[in-house]
Design an enzyme around this catalytic site. Structure first.
Site, mmCIF file in Angstrom:
data_model
loop_
_atom_site.group_PDB
_atom_site.id
_atom_site.type_symbol
_atom_site.label_atom_id
_atom_site.label_comp_id
_atom_site.label_asym_id
_atom_site.label_seq_id
_atom_site.Cartn_x
_atom_site.Cartn_y
_atom_site.Cartn_z
ATOM 1 N N GLU A 164 24.473 1.010 26.970
ATOM 2 C CA GLU A 164 25.232 1.579 28.085
ATOM 3 C C GLU A 164 24.995 0.806 29.381
ATOM 4 O O GLU A 164 24.447 1.337 30.358
ATOM 5 C CB GLU A 164 24.862 3.053 28.278
ATOM 6 N N GLU A 360 25.754 6.623 19.216
ATOM 7 C CA GLU A 360 25.132 7.883 19.656
ATOM 8 C C GLU A 360 26.206 8.957 19.678
ATOM 9 O O GLU A 360 27.330 8.714 20.108
ATOM 10 C CB GLU A 360 24.558 7.806 21.079
HETATM 11 C C1 BGP Z 1 22.744 8.533 26.453
HETATM 12 C C2 BGP Z 1 21.534 7.647 26.580
HETATM 13 C C3 BGP Z 1 20.313 8.212 25.947
HETATM 14 C C4 BGP Z 1 20.166 9.719 25.986
HETATM 15 C C5 BGP Z 1 21.488 10.438 25.797
HETATM 16 C C6 BGP Z 1 21.447 11.923 26.054
HETATM 17 O O1 BGP Z 1 23.671 8.246 27.448
HETATM 18 O O2 BGP Z 1 21.776 6.394 25.997
HETATM 19 O O3 BGP Z 1 19.214 7.524 26.465
HETATM 20 O O4 BGP Z 1 19.397 10.119 27.032
HETATM 21 O O5 BGP Z 1 22.497 9.889 26.603
HETATM 22 O O6 BGP Z 1 21.580 12.210 27.415
HETATM 23 P P1 BGP Z 1 20.531 13.070 28.214
HETATM 24 O O7 BGP Z 1 19.190 12.652 27.766
HETATM 25 O O8 BGP Z 1 20.775 12.757 29.655
HETATM 26 O O9 BGP Z 1 20.830 14.507 27.920
#
Ligand code: BGP
Length: 456
Positions: A164, A360
């Site tokens: 990202e 993801e």
């Molecule tokens: C994505 C990232 C992750 C992870 C995930 C969940 O954007 O790549 O690192 O954190 O989001 O988001 P969050 O942890 O803010 O709930």
């Protein structure tokens, strides 16, 4: 039954800074997260910082056994730049030994490692020199990438450069969720541009070091939907996609920065400093595959009171609150699985059907202990339902010819999250914060069946 293509990757994603722990030990130096937590702990949910996380450093073997136990055939994590090269130049032998043990253990347990190089964790030594605003960051990253390829080439076939890459740009230089928490659109564009060149330079290094593996980049995808079909709303959506999707996806896959984006930047006095040699770097060095992190769509309408020149991205488009949306109240993100079909078609139709995977996708839920049954297992049926819905739309896209080779959930074991600490849990395994003990959730047992049946 929804069957997926042969050799489909079933897995999960995680990152070094969110899971490794030992963040100031075994030779690792500070990243912006270590530094920010030390200097402004109040910004972090419940003052939960990055020192311990899920302590994969000490639990990696057990974790690899647990990956195998729920049928994961692949897993993505990252290397910590500040651990491998504590001063940016000198290889840390303890880091090499740790990553070699870790990646070997994955392979021994039938899990293909997909290894990413940067997950929001800028080393402080680089930040002290201006971070990604400094053009030196390109060569520094390329050196790191080349070092990692040379050290772990025999254990890793699939590499990615950035996770990202827009996020450290916008959170660090527009929205203040990441250090240095600056608000400056022009500086943000410069940071983004150097990040893009660093990605390209790493791909170039990869092709020089190895002929066997594959390299990609992982982008966050929030496909934009406009409020209406009016010209103004549609233009707002196009501009949102230019900034949020095409800014990295076009150069990564097609080797071009969209003309419309360059015009938009010029018109708004946002053009970054460039050098003539950049053109060739961007044109070449095309990725072998793309990872797309999908959580939620982006809904926009025309901005009613845009500033000229633009001060923030929302001078180009204004968020639109769709009254019919479903929402995950814990994270505040819209749930819209249909978008995965649209993403699959976008990759097929606009990006030469480049091989890609869902790198993801997942659902963060707070206070999951509420769902613990008498045997101590979290019954996360909501997560199973969430994944089934998303996989169904993905399946439809694959059936219609999109070249998707895998689905990775965020995440494997509940992990630390940036400013949100351990509030929202995403894992197939629950993490006990007092003991760091892992215990499988119902979704983990479900994933084992999905992987064994290559579908559901
Ligand atoms: C994505 C990232 C992750 C992870 C995930 C969940 O954007 O790549 O690192 O954190 O989001 O988001 P969050 O942890 O803010 O709930």
């Amino acid at each position: 039954m929804k069957n997926f293509p042969d050799n489909f990757l079933w897995g999960a994603a995680m990152s070094a800074p969110q899971t490794e722990g030992q963040s100031s030990n075994f030779g690792k130096t500070a990243t912006i997260w270590d530094h920010w937590f030390q200097t402004a702990p109040e910004k972090f949910y419940h003052h939960q910082g990055p020192e311990i996380t899920s302590d994969v450093y000490d639990h990696y073997l057990e974790d690899c056994e647990n990956m195998q136990a729920i049928g994961l055939n692949s897993l993505r994590t990252s290397i910590s730049w500040a651990r491998l090269l504590p001063d940016g130049k000198t290889v840390n032998p303890e880091a090499v030994a740790f990553y070699r043990r870790y990646f070997s253990a994955m392979r021994d347990h039938g899990v293909e490692p997909i290894i990413n190089l940067f997950h929001f964790d800028t080393p402080m030594w680089l930040m002290a020199r201006g971070g990604w605003e400094n053009r030196e960051s390109i060569d520094a990253f390329a050196f790191y990438a080349r070092t990692a390829f040379e050290l772990f080439d025999d254990l890793v076939n699939k590499w990615t450069t950035f996770n990202e890459p827009l996020v450290h740009v916008e959170c660090g230089y527009l929205y203040q969720y990441h250090y240095p928490a600056v608000v400056d659109f022009k500086r943000a564009v410069q940071v983004g541009y150097h990040t893009l060149l660093a990605h390209k330079a790493a791909v170039k290094a990869f092709k020089e070091v190895t002929q066997t593996g594959e390299i990609g980049i992982i982008l966050n995808i929030s496909p934009t939907y406009s409020k209406s079909d009016t010209e103004a709303d549609v233009l707002a959506a196009q501009r949102s996609d230019l900034l949020n999707t095409r800014s990295f996806l076009d150069p990564a896959v097609l080797g071009t920065i969209p003309d419309e984006l360059l015009i938009l930047l010029k018109e708004n006095e946002l053009m970054p400093a460039t050098k003539s040699e950049d053109h060739a770097l961007i044109k070449g060095n095309i990725v072998d595959f793309i990872g797309l992190n999908y959580y939620q769509p982006r809904r926009v309408q025309a901005q009613e009171k845009p500033k000229t020149p633009a001060q923030m991205p929302d001078d180009f488009y204004q968020p639109y609150d769709w009254p019919d949306k479903r929402i995950n109240p814990h994270r505040g993100w819209e749930i819209y699985p249909e978008a995965l079909y649209d993403v699959a078609m976008m990759m097929k139709n606009d990006y030469h059907n480049k091989p890609w995977y869902v790198s993801e996708n997942g659902m963060g839920v707070a206070a999951e202990e509420t769902f613990m049954n008498a045997n101590g297992e979290i019954e996360d049926d909501y997560r199973i339902a969430f994944m089934k819905e998303h996989l169904s739309y993905l399946h439809q896209g694959i059936r219609e010819g999109s070249n998707c080779f895998g689905y990775h959930a965020w995440t494997f074991v509940d992990c630390w999250s940036w400013l949100n600490g351990y509030k929202n849990r995403y894992g197939f395994y629950r993490l006990d914060l007092a003991t760091r003990k892992r215990s499988v959730k119902k979704s983990g047992r479900w994933m084992k069946q999905v992987s064994e049946n290559n579908g559901f």
